[in-house]
Design a protein around this motif. Structure first.
Motif, PDB file in Angstrom:
ATOM      1  N   PHE A  42      -0.929   5.017   3.698  1.00 38.05           N
ATOM      2  CA  PHE A  42      -1.023   4.000   2.904  1.00 38.05           C
ATOM      3  C   PHE A  42      -1.421   4.372   1.305  1.00 38.05           C
ATOM      4  O   PHE A  42      -1.741   5.624   1.259  1.00 38.05           O
ATOM      5  CB  PHE A  42      -2.101   3.070   3.616  1.00 38.05           C
ATOM      6  N   TYR A  95       0.920  -0.834   2.912  1.00 32.68           N
ATOM      7  CA  TYR A  95       1.346  -0.117   3.866  1.00 32.68           C
ATOM      8  C   TYR A  95       2.943  -0.278   4.061  1.00 32.68           C
ATOM      9  O   TYR A  95       3.613  -1.017   3.755  1.00 32.68           O
ATOM     10  CB  TYR A  95       0.629  -0.779   5.330  1.00 32.68           C
ATOM     11  N   PHE A 141       6.720  -0.151   0.967  1.00 30.95           N
ATOM     12  CA  PHE A 141       5.392  -0.658   1.071  1.00 30.95           C
ATOM     13  C   PHE A 141       5.250  -2.004   0.642  1.00 30.95           C
ATOM     14  O   PHE A 141       5.931  -2.602  -0.073  1.00 30.95           O
ATOM     15  CB  PHE A 141       4.498   0.345   0.151  1.00 30.95           C
TER      16      PHE A 141
END
Length: 211
Positions: A42, A95, A141
């Motif tokens: 992440f 994430y 992401f």
């Protein structure tokens, strides 16, 4: 009222986030920000916030006022100051929501340090390739940008003076416009390690308000 925007960004190159983190360092000597519960790499919200702040500061001096003290004061107001104030705008961690090349999220990379300690001449150089983990190009992401829209609460103190009692006055439209530009600019420039070598550059594929 909470204002929230969702951002999706695709890695244009290999990503390296949290190179100094402990995950992976024992084996690869290079770390990676990794969530042990979700089993995913992440991008920390603090890294996103820092990158956007740097971009905002650069754009402020170029497009608004070439006054470094005023710029620093404005950045403290918007992004806060460590240990002193929270600021108006926040960022969540980012994430992966889509895998990258070949359906991968983690991607091997290699660097070859040539100069170690006690190297006196070129004859003493011992190239030693290091394989380590990065995030695959093409990985998408997702994260959120948010702020609290509290408006303004002013009271008159007499003699023509007023006081603003807002707990956290909302960012004005001019600030939000520059913030949008800073977000796009910072992601394109890169968030994370080795950005000067082209790593961790992201292209925004979705940016919208959450209702």
């Amino acid at each position: 009222r909470q204002e929230v925007r969702v951002v999706k960004a695709r890695l244009s190159s290999r990503g390296l986030f949290g190179a100094s983190e402990t995950f992976g360092q024992t084996v690869f000597e290079v770390g990676l920000s990794f969530d042990p519960l979700l089993n995913l790499p992440f991008i920390p919200g603090s890294s996103l916030k820092g990158a956007v702040r740097s971009a905002y500061q650069e754009l402020f001096l170029k497009k608004r006022v070439k006054d470094e003290k005023l710029c620093e004061s404005e950045c403290r107001r918007i992004f806060g100051e460590s240990g002193k104030s929270v600021g108006l705008v926040g960022f969540t961690d980012a994430y992966p929501v889509e895998p990258g090349e070949k359906g991968l999220i983690l991607y091997p990379d290699v660097m070859t340090p040539h100069y170690r300690e006690n190297v006196k001449t070129e004859l003493d150089v011992q190239p030693n390739p290091l394989v380590y983990l990065t995030v695959a190009p093409g990985t998408v992401f997702q994260f959120y940008v948010f702020w609290k829209n509290r408006g303004e609460r002013r009271v008159k103190l007499g003699s023509g003076f007023e006081a603003d009692l807002s707990l956290s006055p909302k960012p004005d439209l001019q600030t939000l416009a520059l913030l949008d530009l800073a977000l796009l600019y910072s992601l394109k420039t890169g968030v994370g390690a080795k950005t000067c070598l082209g790593y961790s550059s992201l292209e925004v594929v979705e940016y919208r308000e959450v209702r």
